[in-house]
Scaffold this motif. Structure first.
Motif, PDB file in Angstrom:
ATOM      1  N   THR A 113      -4.263   7.611  -2.660  1.00 51.79           N
ATOM      2  CA  THR A 113      -3.196   7.317  -1.914  1.00 51.79           C
ATOM      3  C   THR A 113      -2.451   8.636  -1.589  1.00 51.79           C
ATOM      4  OG1 THR A 113      -2.574   5.176  -2.814  1.00 51.79           O
ATOM      5  CG2 THR A 113      -0.942   6.031  -1.438  1.00 51.79           C
ATOM      6  N   ARG A 140       0.723  -1.403  -0.032  1.00 56.80           N
ATOM      7  CA  ARG A 140       0.080   0.104   0.133  1.00 56.80           C
ATOM      8  C   ARG A 140       0.866   1.203   0.056  1.00 56.80           C
ATOM      9  NH1 ARG A 140      -3.847  -2.540   4.763  1.00 56.80           N
ATOM     10  NH2 ARG A 140      -4.575  -4.047   3.499  1.00 56.80           N
ATOM     11  N   SER A 141       2.112   1.178  -0.071  1.00 55.48           N
ATOM     12  CA  SER A 141       3.125   2.270  -0.086  1.00 55.48           C
ATOM     13  C   SER A 141       4.073   2.059  -0.989  1.00 55.48           C
ATOM     14  CB  SER A 141       3.451   2.498   1.410  1.00 55.48           C
ATOM     15  OG  SER A 141       4.077   1.516   1.879  1.00 55.48           O
ATOM     16  N   HIS A 149      -2.836   8.180   5.927  1.00 60.22           N
ATOM     17  CA  HIS A 149      -2.096   6.879   5.643  1.00 60.22           C
ATOM     18  C   HIS A 149      -1.362   6.329   6.584  1.00 60.22           C
ATOM     19  CE1 HIS A 149       0.217   3.969   3.389  1.00 60.22           C
ATOM     20  NE2 HIS A 149      -0.286   4.325   2.424  1.00 60.22           N
ATOM     21  N   THR A 163       0.677   3.892   7.227  1.00 62.20           N
ATOM     22  CA  THR A 163       2.271   3.733   7.280  1.00 62.20           C
ATOM     23  C   THR A 163       2.947   5.199   7.505  1.00 62.20           C
ATOM     24  OG1 THR A 163       1.909   1.807   5.676  1.00 62.20           O
ATOM     25  CG2 THR A 163       4.169   2.922   5.826  1.00 62.20           C
ATOM     26  N   LEU A 164       2.585   6.111   6.718  1.00 65.06           N
ATOM     27  CA  LEU A 164       2.953   7.673   6.967  1.00 65.06           C
ATOM     28  C   LEU A 164       2.834   7.887   8.366  1.00 65.06           C
ATOM     29  CD1 LEU A 164       4.203  10.194   5.709  1.00 65.06           C
ATOM     30  CD2 LEU A 164       1.932  10.869   5.267  1.00 65.06           C
TER      31      LEU A 164
HETATM   32  C1  VNL Z   1       5.353   5.827   3.100  1.00 63.33           C
HETATM   33  C2  VNL Z   1       3.617   5.939   3.475  1.00 63.33           C
HETATM   34  C3  VNL Z   1       5.481   5.773   1.607  1.00 63.33           C
HETATM   35  C4  VNL Z   1       2.738   6.204   2.415  1.00 63.33           C
HETATM   36  C5  VNL Z   1       4.486   6.014   0.548  1.00 63.33           C
HETATM   37  O1  VNL Z   1       4.966   5.703  -0.587  1.00 63.33           O
HETATM   38  C6  VNL Z   1       3.189   5.887   0.946  1.00 63.33           C
HETATM   39  C7  VNL Z   1       5.972   5.776   4.080  1.00 63.33           C
HETATM   40  C8  VNL Z   1       6.176   5.492  -1.215  1.00 63.33           C
HETATM   41  O2  VNL Z   1       6.117   6.363   5.084  1.00 63.33           O
HETATM   42  O3  VNL Z   1       7.121   5.184   3.847  1.00 63.33           O
HETATM   43  O4  VNL Z   1       1.981   5.888  -0.047  1.00 63.33           O
END
Ligand code: VNL
Length: 209
Positions: free
Chosen positions: A132, A27-28, A141, A143-144
């Motif tokens: 995204t 997803r990232s 998001h 992860t972010l």
């Molecule tokens: C991250 C988060 C990277 C969301 C992403 O794509 C994303 C991260 C490079 O925090 O690493 O869509």
């Protein structure tokens, strides 16, 4: 070898189990560096062996244990060296363009169908990338969000700006791909007449087959 750096990149946000890496990756980071699970799991093992990651056992459920991967100092140092190393231009290698250059060998109906499928794929990608991108801008998001929790406001702002910059480039590319596909339909219409090359639409252009 970029898969290593893609995995370190993800894990700089937070330590994760293999399973979480696989889910979160898709997803990232996969939007900029796609890799199947069949490559991710063995690579994590090799990276642990090479000292780039450290695996810590954490409880899983009531009885089980799971490995949680952390980026080591050596892993972070390696990643920083890589991120600052010169970009290697990627030579062109896209079957769609290879085929396009020789579509005179194909039945126009087949070309039209391939363009349609390609268009559907890229329209979906565009929607996914735009969605995204929006979750990066509003920090929803997951992860972010985990990454931002560890950073100062200023560092977080920079992390978001660069990620959005990458997505802006991806989105621009997809739009170009969709415009190119539209040009392909126009070219087919010009060559075969409007709707020509549809199944049952009559004679195709003479093709050197
Ligand atoms: C991250 C988060 C990277 C969301 C992403 O794509 C994303 C991260 C490079 O925090 O690493 O869509």
């Amino acid at each position: 070898m970029s898969l290593r750096y893609a995995l370190i990149a993800l894990l700089t946000g937070r330590p994760m189990t293999g399973y979480d890496i696989s889910k979160s990756f898709s997803r990232s980071v996969a939007h900029v560096w796609h890799a199947p699970d069949s490559q991710i799991y063995p690579e994590l093992k090799r990276m642990e062996r090479d000292g780039l990651l450290a695996a810590v056992e954490v409880p899983w459920g009531t009885k089980g244990k799971k490995k949680e991967y952390h980026v080591t100092d050596a892993g972070l140092a390696d990643f920083r060296m890589w991120v600052e190393s010169p970009l290697q231009p990627q030579r062109q290698r896209d079957p769609a363009y290879l085929k396009a250059a020789y579509f005179e060998f194909a039945d126009p109906a087949s070309v039209r169908e391939q363009l349609r499928q390609h268009q559907t794929y890229w329209e979906e990608q565009l929607g996914m990338l735009e969605a995204t991108r929006a979750t990066l801008l509003d920090h929803t998001h997951v992860t972010l969000a985990a990454r931002l929790a560890k950073l100062s406001e200023r560092e977080g702002e920079r992390a978001v700006r660069f990620k959005v910059y990458a997505y802006d480039g991806l989105i621009a590319r997809v739009r170009t791909e969709l415009a190119w596909i539209a040009d392909g339909f126009a070219l087919l219409d010009e060559i075969t007449g409007p709707g020509g090359g549809e199944a049952g639409a009559g004679a195709a252009v003479a093709s050197p087959r």
